[in-house]
Design a protein around this motif. Structure first.
Motif, mmCIF file in Angstrom:
data_model
loop_
_atom_site.group_PDB
_atom_site.id
_atom_site.type_symbol
_atom_site.label_atom_id
_atom_site.label_comp_id
_atom_site.label_asym_id
_atom_site.label_seq_id
_atom_site.Cartn_x
_atom_site.Cartn_y
_atom_site.Cartn_z
ATOM 1 N N LEU A 169 -6.953 -91.459 -66.419
ATOM 2 C CA LEU A 169 -6.974 -92.843 -67.249
ATOM 3 C C LEU A 169 -6.459 -92.432 -68.836
ATOM 4 C CD1 LEU A 169 -8.463 -95.598 -67.272
ATOM 5 C CD2 LEU A 169 -10.133 -94.413 -69.208
ATOM 6 N N PRO A 170 -5.098 -92.192 -68.701
ATOM 7 C CA PRO A 170 -4.485 -91.887 -69.787
ATOM 8 C C PRO A 170 -4.454 -93.577 -70.401
ATOM 9 C CG PRO A 170 -2.541 -91.838 -67.934
ATOM 10 C CD PRO A 170 -4.194 -92.336 -67.391
ATOM 11 N N VAL A 171 -3.317 -93.267 -71.708
ATOM 12 C CA VAL A 171 -2.750 -94.656 -71.909
ATOM 13 C C VAL A 171 -1.801 -95.020 -71.840
ATOM 14 C CG1 VAL A 171 -2.117 -94.767 -74.573
ATOM 15 C CG2 VAL A 171 -3.932 -93.998 -74.546
ATOM 16 N N VAL A 172 -1.595 -96.152 -71.493
ATOM 17 C CA VAL A 172 -0.320 -96.896 -70.323
ATOM 18 C C VAL A 172 0.159 -98.053 -71.700
ATOM 19 C CG1 VAL A 172 1.119 -97.880 -68.745
ATOM 20 C CG2 VAL A 172 -1.454 -95.970 -68.045
ATOM 21 N N SER A 173 1.123 -98.215 -71.770
ATOM 22 C CA SER A 173 1.941 -99.075 -72.559
ATOM 23 C C SER A 173 2.956 -99.256 -72.230
ATOM 24 C CB SER A 173 1.304 -98.572 -73.966
ATOM 25 O OG SER A 173 3.472 -97.478 -74.010
ATOM 26 N N GLY A 174 3.659 -100.863 -72.623
ATOM 27 C CA GLY A 174 4.479 -101.202 -71.948
ATOM 28 C C GLY A 174 6.375 -100.152 -72.906
ATOM 29 N N SER A 175 5.676 -98.813 -73.472
ATOM 30 C CA SER A 175 6.967 -98.158 -73.281
ATOM 31 C C SER A 175 6.730 -97.590 -72.317
ATOM 32 C CB SER A 175 6.839 -97.618 -75.081
ATOM 33 O OG SER A 175 5.717 -97.579 -75.318
ATOM 34 N N SER A 176 5.972 -97.269 -72.062
ATOM 35 C CA SER A 176 5.699 -96.236 -71.349
ATOM 36 C C SER A 176 6.612 -95.581 -69.943
ATOM 37 C CB SER A 176 4.169 -96.279 -69.894
ATOM 38 O OG SER A 176 4.005 -96.009 -71.056
ATOM 39 N N ALA A 177 6.764 -95.335 -69.456
ATOM 40 C CA ALA A 177 7.961 -94.427 -68.224
ATOM 41 C C ALA A 177 7.656 -95.709 -66.521
ATOM 42 C CB ALA A 177 8.699 -92.679 -67.970
ATOM 43 N N ALA A 178 8.759 -95.538 -66.611
ATOM 44 C CA ALA A 178 8.798 -96.909 -65.111
ATOM 45 C C ALA A 178 8.309 -96.155 -64.214
ATOM 46 C CB ALA A 178 10.086 -97.109 -64.228
ATOM 47 N N ALA A 179 8.362 -94.307 -64.169
ATOM 48 C CA ALA A 179 7.189 -94.417 -63.222
ATOM 49 C C ALA A 179 5.512 -94.297 -63.324
ATOM 50 C CB ALA A 179 8.084 -92.477 -63.286
ATOM 51 N N ASP A 180 5.521 -94.302 -65.240
ATOM 52 C CA ASP A 180 4.180 -94.114 -65.533
ATOM 53 C C ASP A 180 3.333 -95.807 -64.935
ATOM 54 O OD1 ASP A 180 3.917 -91.284 -65.974
ATOM 55 O OD2 ASP A 180 4.727 -92.140 -67.872
ATOM 56 N N LYS A 181 4.331 -96.309 -64.887
ATOM 57 C CA LYS A 181 4.047 -98.158 -64.912
ATOM 58 C C LYS A 181 3.820 -97.902 -63.354
ATOM 59 C CE LYS A 181 6.342 -100.394 -68.498
ATOM 60 N NZ LYS A 181 6.730 -100.823 -69.000
ATOM 61 N N GLN A 182 4.468 -97.423 -62.407
ATOM 62 C CA GLN A 182 3.847 -97.591 -60.921
ATOM 63 C C GLN A 182 2.768 -96.337 -61.037
ATOM 64 O OE1 GLN A 182 6.628 -98.877 -58.405
ATOM 65 N NE2 GLN A 182 4.567 -98.611 -57.813
ATOM 66 N N ALA A 183 2.758 -95.940 -61.327
ATOM 67 C CA ALA A 183 2.147 -95.132 -61.089
ATOM 68 C C ALA A 183 0.267 -94.896 -61.155
ATOM 69 C CB ALA A 183 1.862 -93.085 -61.602
ATOM 70 N N ALA A 184 0.559 -96.335 -62.091
ATOM 71 C CA ALA A 184 -0.941 -96.451 -62.674
ATOM 72 C C ALA A 184 -1.339 -98.627 -62.026
ATOM 73 C CB ALA A 184 -0.641 -97.337 -64.402
ATOM 74 N N THR A 185 -0.167 -98.392 -60.837
ATOM 75 C CA THR A 185 -0.349 -99.976 -60.319
ATOM 76 C C THR A 185 -0.588 -99.436 -58.975
ATOM 77 O OG1 THR A 185 1.844 -100.715 -61.966
ATOM 78 C CG2 THR A 185 1.533 -101.445 -59.400
ATOM 79 N N PHE A 186 -1.127 -100.756 -57.897
ATOM 80 C CA PHE A 186 -2.405 -100.222 -57.553
ATOM 81 C C PHE A 186 -2.202 -101.525 -56.265
ATOM 82 C CE2 PHE A 186 -3.896 -97.332 -60.360
ATOM 83 C CZ PHE A 186 -3.559 -96.030 -59.916
ATOM 84 N N THR A 187 -2.490 -101.457 -55.083
ATOM 85 C CA THR A 187 -2.332 -102.327 -53.789
ATOM 86 C C THR A 187 -4.223 -102.753 -53.514
ATOM 87 O OG1 THR A 187 -0.409 -102.988 -52.737
ATOM 88 C CG2 THR A 187 -1.682 -103.766 -51.893
ATOM 89 N N VAL A 188 -4.392 -103.812 -53.700
ATOM 90 C CA VAL A 188 -5.570 -103.889 -53.278
ATOM 91 C C VAL A 188 -6.035 -104.646 -52.055
ATOM 92 C CG1 VAL A 188 -8.221 -104.864 -53.724
ATOM 93 C CG2 VAL A 188 -6.519 -104.540 -55.871
ATOM 94 N N VAL A 189 -6.613 -103.910 -51.115
ATOM 95 C CA VAL A 189 -6.839 -104.171 -49.640
ATOM 96 C C VAL A 189 -8.302 -104.283 -48.968
ATOM 97 C CG1 VAL A 189 -4.275 -103.374 -48.809
ATOM 98 C CG2 VAL A 189 -6.299 -101.590 -48.181
ATOM 99 N N PRO A 190 -8.559 -104.772 -47.902
ATOM 100 C CA PRO A 190 -9.116 -105.117 -46.905
ATOM 101 C C PRO A 190 -10.002 -103.998 -47.293
ATOM 102 C CG PRO A 190 -8.056 -107.085 -46.180
ATOM 103 C CD PRO A 190 -7.737 -106.217 -47.136
#
Length: 462
Positions: A345-366
């Motif tokens: 649970l790190p800090v993520v912001s608009g200035s975070s690196a693209a890789a960090d933003k990708q690592a904080a993005t997930f797909t919700v599935v059944p």
């Protein structure tokens, strides 16, 4: 590797598919089936609700009402919700009738005094109760009528199982069956002793699965909760499990059994010998049980209750097959992020690196184990799961164990937009952050835990 609850066998699941239990808890609850189309988790926008009405360890003249969405973390709905106009209220049993009202029946006197009646009250909202009447149990030479328990049979008939003793020996109890003879629940059949359970048993609680009646009853001499079955409600029952057969220990009473959202069964019981209220789970139709745990929050306060389970509207929902980021409800600059396969649970912001933003993005599935529940994937296709209670991402190995580890039931969070993620195969355990790491842990009854386990789905960072 952690010890896991027993997994239901295919044969057990097929038996469950054919079964329609009508237990003392709520009419018409179908059994949950792990990994089948008949998912037990609540659908999107719906929620599970468990209600208990215990009297207090400090006061047997009134009852509190508590509710929970997971059968573990009970929260106060109303304190001192019902006080009878006279006498006491102990051992309250609650159910919801077909007229839409909730009813309680209860012991009307303290354990020291003769108790010739059982009480009845009802409520439209579980918070405000109206006294109905005290019913004199028509047993010759009656000394005590204790611990009445509702049982709704599969034919819709409403029954009460009440433990009674006579003046010949006021401490030797026998379970009797009363059947309501009108829909208003004001007229009752003559009491009939349950055959096969025998004298000196009290607090008999019955669950029906398919055509079999399962009785949990306290042996008042040995102080253990025993178990038996019958093909008829009135018996004869055969008690096949006695002594400390389930590992619950002695000086246990007031059993109440409910089915969980993952298809397992949970028993609650009053550990009056040590002041703890316990629960334990079974995944093989009552043959074996998990080690008993103290019920967080209300253990030591609540005494002798039964549980009803309902599906209600207003539950949380996540859009499936969509990408989301998950923000901490109480640390709003911090987000779920995969770091070296672990969920932190790190800090993520608009200035975070693209890789960090990708690592904080997930797909919700059944959910892999239950389509009504949820699973989450990272960008590489690995799934969020718990392993040794740590949240991490791994490739799906196709096993049922992995599917259950990677499935979570959405529960309402501490704010209107927040969600709590309950482990599917460890009921009552939630994803929560601690030292900015995500783990699966059991609630401790505090608001801090609820905040630490609440997360807000937001637009994806990537």
């Amino acid at each position: 590797m952690t010890t896991r609850p027993p997994t239901p066998s295919r044969r057990a699941l097929l038996r469950a598919l054919a079964a329609l239990p009508a237990a003392a808890l709520v009419l018409g609850e179908a059994p949950g089936l792990l990994g089948t189309a008949l998912a037990a988790a609540p659908a999107a926008g719906a929620a599970t609700r468990y209600t208990i009405v215990p009297f207090l360890d400090s006061d047997d003249g009134t009852v509190n009402v508590y509710q929970s969405d997971d059968a573990t973390d009970f929260r106060l709905l109303r304190s001192a919700a019902y006080t009878p106009p006279s006498n006491r209220i102990r051992d309250a049993s609650v159910f919801k009738h077909t007229d839409g009202y909730y009813y309680v029946t209860y012991t009307t006197h303290t354990w020291q005094d003769p108790s010739l009646t059982i009480g009845f009250a009802r409520s439209s909202d579980r918070a405000n109760w109206t006294f109905l009447y005290d019913y004199p149990v028509p047993i010759t030479n009656l000394s005590r009528a204790w611990a009445p328990e509702w049982f709704v049979d599969s034919d819709g008939s409403v029954n009460v199982i009440v433990s009674c003793s006579t003046a010949d020996d006021e401490w030797i109890f026998t379970p009797y069956l009363l059947r309501a003879t009108n829909s208003a629940l004001t007229a009752w059949s003559s009491p009939v002793a349950l055959s096969g359970i025998g004298p000196n048993h009290i607090d008999t609680y019955i669950v029906k699965i398919g055509s079999t009646y399962h009785a949990f009853t306290k042996n008042e001499t040995a102080k253990y909760i025993e178990y038996g079955t019958a093909s008829r409600l009135a018996g004869p029952y055969t008690l096949t499990k006695t002594g400390d057969w389930a590992g619950w220990g002695s000086y246990r009473e007031g059993p109440s059994v409910i089915q969980l959202d993952n298809g397992g069964w949970r028993i609650f019981f009053d550990g009056y010998g040590d002041g703890t209220y316990y629960y334990s789970d079974s995944y093989d139709t009552f043959a074996t049980w998990t080690a008993p745990k103290g019920l967080p929050g209300i253990s030591g306060t609540a005494r002798h209750f039964t549980v009803i389970k309902e599906t209600v509207t207003g539950g949380p929902a996540l859009t499936k097959n969509a990408t989301r980021s998950l923000r901490s409800a109480n640390y709003p600059t911090r987000y779920w992020q995969e770091q070296s396969a672990l969920l932190n649970l790190p800090v993520v912001s608009g200035s975070s690196a693209a890789a960090d933003k990708q690592a904080a993005t997930f797909t919700v599935v059944p959910g892999l184990a239950d389509a009504n529940a949820y699973s989450l994937r990272d960008a590489s296709g690995k799934y969020l799961r718990h392993y040794s209670f740590r949240a991490r991402f791994d490739a799906d190995d196709g096993t049922s164990t992995f599917a259950r580890d990677a499935t979570f039931i959405a529960r309402t969070g501490t704010t209107s937009d927040a969600i709590r993620f309950e482990s599917y195969n460890y009921p009552g355990y939630y994803l929560r952050h601690y030292a900015y790491e995500l783990r699966v842990e059991r609630p401790d009854g505090t608001d801090l835990f609820r905040q630490d386990s609440s997360f807000v789905p937001v637009s994806p960072w990537a």
